[in-house]
Design an enzyme around this catalytic site. Structure first.
Site, mmCIF file in Angstrom:
data_model
loop_
_atom_site.group_PDB
_atom_site.id
_atom_site.type_symbol
_atom_site.label_atom_id
_atom_site.label_comp_id
_atom_site.label_asym_id
_atom_site.label_seq_id
_atom_site.Cartn_x
_atom_site.Cartn_y
_atom_site.Cartn_z
ATOM 1 N N LYS A 13 0.825 -1.220 0.000
ATOM 2 C CA LYS A 13 0.000 0.000 0.000
ATOM 3 C C LYS A 13 0.858 1.268 0.000
ATOM 4 O O LYS A 13 0.635 2.177 -0.780
ATOM 5 C CB LYS A 13 -0.930 0.031 1.230
ATOM 6 C CG LYS A 13 -1.890 -1.135 1.322
ATOM 7 C CD LYS A 13 -2.788 -1.024 2.539
ATOM 8 C CE LYS A 13 -2.039 -1.052 3.873
ATOM 9 N NZ LYS A 13 -1.281 -2.307 4.125
ATOM 10 N N ARG A 88 -9.343 0.782 8.860
ATOM 11 C CA ARG A 88 -8.945 -0.596 9.134
ATOM 12 C C ARG A 88 -10.019 -1.343 9.901
ATOM 13 O O ARG A 88 -9.829 -2.529 10.209
ATOM 14 C CB ARG A 88 -7.662 -0.600 9.973
ATOM 15 C CG ARG A 88 -6.372 -0.957 9.220
ATOM 16 C CD ARG A 88 -5.243 -0.812 10.212
ATOM 17 N NE ARG A 88 -4.034 -1.474 9.892
ATOM 18 C CZ ARG A 88 -2.967 -0.910 9.291
ATOM 19 N NH1 ARG A 88 -3.018 0.321 8.880
ATOM 20 N NH2 ARG A 88 -1.873 -1.594 9.117
ATOM 21 N N ARG A 127 11.651 -5.846 4.720
ATOM 22 C CA ARG A 127 11.361 -4.413 4.566
ATOM 23 C C ARG A 127 12.327 -3.551 5.369
ATOM 24 O O ARG A 127 12.586 -3.807 6.540
ATOM 25 C CB ARG A 127 9.921 -4.124 5.027
ATOM 26 C CG ARG A 127 9.602 -2.638 5.067
ATOM 27 C CD ARG A 127 8.129 -2.352 5.019
ATOM 28 N NE ARG A 127 7.422 -2.717 6.229
ATOM 29 C CZ ARG A 127 6.109 -2.590 6.387
ATOM 30 N NH1 ARG A 127 5.350 -2.139 5.394
ATOM 31 N NH2 ARG A 127 5.545 -2.947 7.515
ATOM 32 N N ARG A 160 11.513 -1.812 11.033
ATOM 33 C CA ARG A 160 10.511 -1.423 12.027
ATOM 34 C C ARG A 160 10.422 -2.464 13.137
ATOM 35 O O ARG A 160 10.452 -3.660 12.876
ATOM 36 C CB ARG A 160 9.147 -1.267 11.347
ATOM 37 C CG ARG A 160 9.018 0.089 10.658
ATOM 38 C CD ARG A 160 7.770 0.223 9.818
ATOM 39 N NE ARG A 160 6.588 -0.416 10.376
ATOM 40 C CZ ARG A 160 5.427 -0.465 9.733
ATOM 41 N NH1 ARG A 160 5.297 0.074 8.528
ATOM 42 N NH2 ARG A 160 4.383 -1.044 10.282
HETATM 43 P P1 ADP Z 1 1.727 -1.655 7.486
HETATM 44 O O1 ADP Z 1 2.512 -0.695 6.631
HETATM 45 O O2 ADP Z 1 2.524 -2.825 7.852
HETATM 46 O O3 ADP Z 1 0.398 -1.953 6.879
HETATM 47 P P2 ADP Z 1 1.087 0.565 9.203
HETATM 48 O O4 ADP Z 1 2.315 1.377 9.117
HETATM 49 O O5 ADP Z 1 -0.052 0.981 8.339
HETATM 50 O O6 ADP Z 1 1.462 -0.945 8.875
HETATM 51 O O7 ADP Z 1 0.584 0.477 10.692
HETATM 52 C C1 ADP Z 1 1.467 0.171 11.755
HETATM 53 C C2 ADP Z 1 0.652 0.022 13.036
HETATM 54 O O8 ADP Z 1 -0.007 1.259 13.343
HETATM 55 C C3 ADP Z 1 -0.468 -1.006 12.984
HETATM 56 O O9 ADP Z 1 -0.008 -2.309 13.265
HETATM 57 C C4 ADP Z 1 -1.408 -0.476 14.072
HETATM 58 O O10 ADP Z 1 -0.927 -0.769 15.365
HETATM 59 C C5 ADP Z 1 -1.294 1.020 13.879
HETATM 60 N N1 ADP Z 1 -2.306 1.516 12.918
HETATM 61 C C6 ADP Z 1 -2.073 2.057 11.699
HETATM 62 N N2 ADP Z 1 -3.222 2.404 11.095
HETATM 63 C C7 ADP Z 1 -4.229 2.069 11.953
HETATM 64 C C8 ADP Z 1 -5.648 2.153 11.913
HETATM 65 N N3 ADP Z 1 -6.290 2.651 10.831
HETATM 66 N N4 ADP Z 1 -6.342 1.708 12.984
HETATM 67 C C9 ADP Z 1 -5.723 1.210 14.068
HETATM 68 N N5 ADP Z 1 -4.392 1.085 14.169
HETATM 69 C C10 ADP Z 1 -3.637 1.503 13.123
HETATM 70 P P1 ADP Z 2 2.268 -1.919 3.168
HETATM 71 O O1 ADP Z 2 2.293 -0.413 3.184
HETATM 72 O O2 ADP Z 2 1.033 -2.465 2.505
HETATM 73 O O3 ADP Z 2 2.516 -2.526 4.494
HETATM 74 P P2 ADP Z 2 4.846 -1.665 1.780
HETATM 75 O O4 ADP Z 2 4.562 -0.725 0.667
HETATM 76 O O5 ADP Z 2 5.581 -1.154 2.944
HETATM 77 O O6 ADP Z 2 3.467 -2.403 2.233
HETATM 78 O O7 ADP Z 2 5.625 -2.917 1.142
HETATM 79 C C1 ADP Z 2 6.096 -3.996 1.967
HETATM 80 C C2 ADP Z 2 7.458 -4.457 1.454
HETATM 81 O O8 ADP Z 2 7.315 -5.094 0.188
HETATM 82 C C3 ADP Z 2 8.458 -3.331 1.240
HETATM 83 O O9 ADP Z 2 9.731 -3.824 1.578
HETATM 84 C C4 ADP Z 2 8.375 -3.047 -0.271
HETATM 85 O O10 ADP Z 2 9.613 -2.560 -0.776
HETATM 86 C C5 ADP Z 2 8.056 -4.416 -0.828
HETATM 87 N N1 ADP Z 2 7.148 -4.390 -2.007
HETATM 88 C C6 ADP Z 2 6.056 -3.624 -2.169
HETATM 89 N N2 ADP Z 2 5.426 -3.920 -3.325
HETATM 90 C C7 ADP Z 2 6.156 -4.910 -3.923
HETATM 91 C C8 ADP Z 2 6.015 -5.660 -5.151
HETATM 92 N N3 ADP Z 2 4.999 -5.442 -5.995
HETATM 93 N N4 ADP Z 2 6.939 -6.587 -5.405
HETATM 94 C C9 ADP Z 2 7.971 -6.821 -4.543
HETATM 95 N N5 ADP Z 2 8.146 -6.153 -3.378
HETATM 96 C C10 ADP Z 2 7.252 -5.216 -3.070
#
Ligand code: ADP
Ligand code: ADP
Ligand code: ZN
Length: 218
Positions: A13, A88, A127, A160
């Site tokens: 995302k 979420r 990541r 992270r």
């Molecule tokens: P990822 O990139 O792995 O999807 P995020 O960076 O979006 O994770 O979120 C990291 C953490 O922040 C989540 O595991 C949760 O604890 C909190 N968080 C983020 N967005 C939300 C949300 N919309 N509602 C509740 N908690 C959230």
């Molecule tokens: P989210 O925000 O949904 O948690 P991220 O954008 O942080 O996901 O992506 C998670 C990990 O996967 C990062 O290390 C990113 O560089 C990698 N990644 C994202 N999209 C792709 C893809 N299409 N193919 C391979 N690796 C990807």
């Protein structure tokens, strides 16, 4: 246009949102980034959120909704926004509908980036995130030009604390329990477009842009 990116942790995302907002010229509003900014600044909200984030659980709706609604009320969101990681829960999605409706707006499109569990775990495990601009790299799939350094801003890359194996598993469980009901929520409103997130970053981006083009061209 107000766009929501939906998908499990690691689906891509954030990566896709960053590319989309360059093209759309709207702000990228990522709830996770807002929480991490609060953590860095040691705000009360950040301290409250940390307890949940460290364990991979969701921060309570009340706190999360307040933080995101405040961000959406700033002038740069007037012309639209790309939301990443919010909503979420169904409660958050209902709050978002309400807040946008008050301003004569609505969610225009929900892009659901679908990825297998196996891929999610591989992506989260490799990541590396920039401390400066929150761009994500992957040690195998998208390494930076120089190890440990962000291509975009020269910032330091870190893993992270919630990308550990136990927390990853918990976050994916939480996604299935609390967030995946949003797929049907938005499907029933005719807003959901599903995109295959297993493909290369550029191919996924092209799919997202095509879906946006169809909606905005109508
Ligand atoms: P990822 O990139 O792995 O999807 P995020 O960076 O979006 O994770 O979120 C990291 C953490 O922040 C989540 O595991 C949760 O604890 C909190 N968080 C983020 N967005 C939300 C949300 N919309 N509602 C509740 N908690 C959230
Ligand atoms: P989210 O925000 O949904 O948690 P991220 O954008 O942080 O996901 O992506 C998670 C990990 O996967 C990062 O290390 C990113 O560089 C990698 N990644 C994202 N999209 C792709 C893809 N299409 N193919 C391979 N690796 C990807
Ligand atoms: Zn950076």
């Amino acid at each position: 246009m107000n766009i929501v990116l939906l998908g499990a942790p690691g689906a891509g995302k954030g990566t896709q949102a960053q590319l989309l907002v360059e093209w759309l010229s709207v702000p990228h509003v990522a709830s996770g980034d807002l929480f991490r900014e609060n953590l860095r600044n040691k705000t009360e909200l950040g301290l409250e959120a940390r307890r949940y984030m460290d364990g991979g659980d969701l921060v309570p709706d009340r706190v999360t909704i307040g933080m995101v609604v405040e961000r959406l009320s700033r002038p740069d969101c007037e012309a639209g926004v790309t939301l990443d990681g919010f909503p979420r829960t169904v409660t958050q999605a209902q709050a978002l509908e309400r807040v946008l409706a008050e301003r004569g707006k609505a969610v225009d499109l929900v892009l659901y980036i679908k990825v297998s569990d196996d891929t999610l775990l591989k992506r989260l495990a490799g990541r590396w995130t920039c401390r400066g601009c929150e761009v994500a790299y992957h040690e195998v799939y998208t390494p930076p030009a120089q190890e440990g350094v962000c291509n975009e801003c020269g910032g330091e890359l870190y893993q992270r604390p919630d990308d550990t194996p136990e927390t990853q598993k918990r976050r994916i469980e939480v996604y299935f329990e609390q967030t995946s009901p949003l797929i049907d929520f938005y499907k029933s409103r005719g807003l959901l477009v599903e995109i295959d997130g297993e493909l290369d970053i550029g191919v996924v981006q092209a799919g997202l842009r095509a879906a946006i083009g169809e909606v905005s061209g109508e």
